[in-house]
Motif scaffolding. Structure first.
Motif, PDB file in Angstrom:
ATOM      1  N   GLN A   3       0.810  -1.210   0.000  1.00 25.25           N
ATOM      2  CA  GLN A   3       0.000   0.000   0.000  1.00 25.25           C
ATOM      3  C   GLN A   3       0.855   1.278   0.000  1.00 25.25           C
ATOM      4  O   GLN A   3       0.556   2.226  -0.728  1.00 25.25           O
ATOM      5  CB  GLN A   3      -0.942  -0.016   1.202  1.00 25.25           C
ATOM      6  N   THR A   4       1.910   1.282   0.808  1.00 25.29           N
ATOM      7  CA  THR A   4       2.775   2.467   0.883  1.00 25.29           C
ATOM      8  C   THR A   4       3.398   2.746  -0.472  1.00 25.29           C
ATOM      9  O   THR A   4       3.425   3.883  -0.932  1.00 25.29           O
ATOM     10  CB  THR A   4       3.883   2.258   1.934  1.00 25.29           C
ATOM     11  N   ARG A   5       3.899   1.692  -1.123  1.00 29.20           N
ATOM     12  CA  ARG A   5       4.521   1.868  -2.435  1.00 29.20           C
ATOM     13  C   ARG A   5       3.510   2.371  -3.467  1.00 29.20           C
ATOM     14  O   ARG A   5       3.849   3.172  -4.327  1.00 29.20           O
ATOM     15  CB  ARG A   5       5.160   0.561  -2.910  1.00 29.20           C
ATOM     16  N   GLU A   6       2.302   1.902  -3.356  1.00 29.49           N
ATOM     17  CA  GLU A   6       1.252   2.351  -4.270  1.00 29.49           C
ATOM     18  C   GLU A   6       0.996   3.848  -4.116  1.00 29.49           C
ATOM     19  O   GLU A   6       0.884   4.566  -5.102  1.00 29.49           O
ATOM     20  CB  GLU A   6      -0.050   1.594  -3.958  1.00 29.49           C
ATOM     21  N   ILE A   7       0.939   4.292  -2.848  1.00 27.88           N
ATOM     22  CA  ILE A   7       0.715   5.717  -2.569  1.00 27.88           C
ATOM     23  C   ILE A   7       1.894   6.545  -3.091  1.00 27.88           C
ATOM     24  O   ILE A   7       1.701   7.574  -3.745  1.00 27.88           O
ATOM     25  CB  ILE A   7       0.502   5.951  -1.046  1.00 27.88           C
ATOM     26  N   ILE A   8       3.103   6.079  -2.826  1.00 25.02           N
ATOM     27  CA  ILE A   8       4.299   6.802  -3.284  1.00 25.02           C
ATOM     28  C   ILE A   8       4.291   6.921  -4.808  1.00 25.02           C
ATOM     29  O   ILE A   8       4.529   7.992  -5.362  1.00 25.02           O
ATOM     30  CB  ILE A   8       5.587   6.102  -2.801  1.00 25.02           C
ATOM     31  N   TYR A   9       3.983   5.807  -5.468  1.00 26.47           N
ATOM     32  CA  TYR A   9       3.961   5.802  -6.929  1.00 26.47           C
ATOM     33  C   TYR A   9       2.936   6.809  -7.455  1.00 26.47           C
ATOM     34  O   TYR A   9       3.224   7.587  -8.368  1.00 26.47           O
ATOM     35  CB  TYR A   9       3.648   4.399  -7.441  1.00 26.47           C
ATOM     36  N   SER A  26       7.494  20.256  -3.377  1.00 30.34           N
ATOM     37  CA  SER A  26       7.021  20.479  -2.005  1.00 30.34           C
ATOM     38  C   SER A  26       6.216  19.312  -1.442  1.00 30.34           C
ATOM     39  O   SER A  26       6.065  19.189  -0.237  1.00 30.34           O
ATOM     40  CB  SER A  26       6.164  21.745  -1.929  1.00 30.34           C
ATOM     41  N   LYS A  27       5.691  18.473  -2.325  1.00 26.74           N
ATOM     42  CA  LYS A  27       4.984  17.287  -1.835  1.00 26.74           C
ATOM     43  C   LYS A  27       5.948  16.356  -1.111  1.00 26.74           C
ATOM     44  O   LYS A  27       5.599  15.680  -0.164  1.00 26.74           O
ATOM     45  CB  LYS A  27       4.381  16.484  -3.012  1.00 26.74           C
ATOM     46  N   PHE A  28       7.203  16.337  -1.584  1.00 25.20           N
ATOM     47  CA  PHE A  28       8.165  15.347  -1.118  1.00 25.20           C
ATOM     48  C   PHE A  28       9.207  15.906  -0.155  1.00 25.20           C
ATOM     49  O   PHE A  28       9.777  15.173   0.646  1.00 25.20           O
ATOM     50  CB  PHE A  28       8.903  14.726  -2.323  1.00 25.20           C
ATOM     51  N   CYS A  42      18.381  17.935  -0.678  1.00 25.38           N
ATOM     52  CA  CYS A  42      18.327  17.188  -1.937  1.00 25.38           C
ATOM     53  C   CYS A  42      17.933  15.739  -1.646  1.00 25.38           C
ATOM     54  O   CYS A  42      18.572  15.077  -0.838  1.00 25.38           O
ATOM     55  CB  CYS A  42      19.674  17.248  -2.640  1.00 25.38           C
ATOM     56  N   PRO A  43      16.879  15.234  -2.308  1.00 28.15           N
ATOM     57  CA  PRO A  43      16.463  13.858  -2.047  1.00 28.15           C
ATOM     58  C   PRO A  43      17.400  12.819  -2.665  1.00 28.15           C
ATOM     59  O   PRO A  43      17.322  11.645  -2.343  1.00 28.15           O
ATOM     60  CB  PRO A  43      15.083  13.779  -2.692  1.00 28.15           C
ATOM     61  N   ASN A  76      11.571  11.365 -12.819  1.00 21.93           N
ATOM     62  CA  ASN A  76      12.327  10.155 -13.159  1.00 21.93           C
ATOM     63  C   ASN A  76      13.340   9.798 -12.084  1.00 21.93           C
ATOM     64  O   ASN A  76      13.552   8.614 -11.780  1.00 21.93           O
ATOM     65  CB  ASN A  76      13.032  10.330 -14.509  1.00 21.93           C
ATOM     66  N   LEU A  77      13.955  10.812 -11.474  1.00 24.34           N
ATOM     67  CA  LEU A  77      14.916  10.575 -10.397  1.00 24.34           C
ATOM     68  C   LEU A  77      14.209  10.015  -9.154  1.00 24.34           C
ATOM     69  O   LEU A  77      14.756   9.157  -8.460  1.00 24.34           O
ATOM     70  CB  LEU A  77      15.675  11.860 -10.065  1.00 24.34           C
ATOM     71  N   LEU A  78      12.987  10.496  -8.904  1.00 22.20           N
ATOM     72  CA  LEU A  78      12.216   9.949  -7.778  1.00 22.20           C
ATOM     73  C   LEU A  78      11.844   8.495  -8.042  1.00 22.20           C
ATOM     74  O   LEU A  78      11.915   7.656  -7.145  1.00 22.20           O
ATOM     75  CB  LEU A  78      10.943  10.772  -7.545  1.00 22.20           C
ATOM     76  N   LEU A  79      11.452   8.207  -9.281  1.00 21.85           N
ATOM     77  CA  LEU A  79      11.116   6.816  -9.631  1.00 21.85           C
ATOM     78  C   LEU A  79      12.326   5.918  -9.419  1.00 21.85           C
ATOM     79  O   LEU A  79      12.208   4.793  -8.941  1.00 21.85           O
ATOM     80  CB  LEU A  79      10.644   6.721 -11.090  1.00 21.85           C
ATOM     81  N   GLU A  80      13.492   6.453  -9.732  1.00 24.55           N
ATOM     82  CA  GLU A  80      14.729   5.687  -9.551  1.00 24.55           C
ATOM     83  C   GLU A  80      15.060   5.532  -8.064  1.00 24.55           C
ATOM     84  O   GLU A  80      15.437   4.453  -7.610  1.00 24.55           O
ATOM     85  CB  GLU A  80      15.879   6.379 -10.282  1.00 24.55           C
ATOM     86  N   LEU A  81      14.872   6.624  -7.311  1.00 26.72           N
ATOM     87  CA  LEU A  81      15.157   6.585  -5.874  1.00 26.72           C
ATOM     88  C   LEU A  81      14.324   5.513  -5.186  1.00 26.72           C
ATOM     89  O   LEU A  81      14.805   4.801  -4.311  1.00 26.72           O
ATOM     90  CB  LEU A  81      14.896   7.962  -5.258  1.00 26.72           C
ATOM     91  N   PHE A  82      13.059   5.401  -5.605  1.00 31.79           N
ATOM     92  CA  PHE A  82      12.167   4.415  -4.988  1.00 31.79           C
ATOM     93  C   PHE A  82      12.200   3.073  -5.726  1.00 31.79           C
ATOM     94  O   PHE A  82      11.335   2.223  -5.497  1.00 31.79           O
ATOM     95  CB  PHE A  82      10.750   4.976  -4.881  1.00 31.79           C
TER      96      PHE A  82
END
Ligand SMILES: [Zn+2]
Length: 115
Positions: A3-9, A26-28, A42-43, A76-82
């Motif tokens: 569920q957490t991964r679904e929300i993050i995605y 700002s969401k992240f 920086c994330p 794309n960087l967030l998708l990679e981070l997760f």
């Protein structure tokens, strides 16, 4: 996906209506305003106050790891981070620890947004 991964995605894939990068980042991450720029941790390298988001050009740059550019690049960087489109295995253990901490911070921020 749990569920957490679904929300993050969902959060990563969902752009603000006007594709405003400040609003999206700002969401992240917690950003603070400095003139026409916004500064935050920086994330991608987890360094405090190195991420800069430029409101006028709708772009970002990190002055430590030099990740940069548009809202699509940030996503794309967030998708990679997760690890939605890649794996952390290509990083050494130290970098993986940094990335894990960064993910934890983002999850914490997302849960605070709900309140
Ligand atoms: Zn960075």
């Amino acid at each position: 996906m749990d569920q957490t991964r679904e929300i993050i995605y969902k959060e990563i894939m969902e752009f603000p209506e006007n594709k405003n990068l400040v609003e999206y980042v700002s969401k992240f991450i917690k950003l603070s305003k400095e003139g026409t720029r916004y500064i935050g941790r920086c994330p991608f390298c987890n360094k405090e106050n190195r991420l800069t988001v430029f409101e006028d050009s709708n772009t970002f740059c990190c002055y430590f790891c030099y990740k940069r550019d548009t809202i699509n690049d940030f996503r794309n960087l967030l998708l990679e981070l997760f690890e939605f489109n890649s794996s952390d295995l290509k990083y050494d253990w130290e970098e993986r620890a940094v990335r894990r901490r960064s993910r934890e911070r983002i999850i914490e921020k997302l849960s605070k947004n709900e309140e």
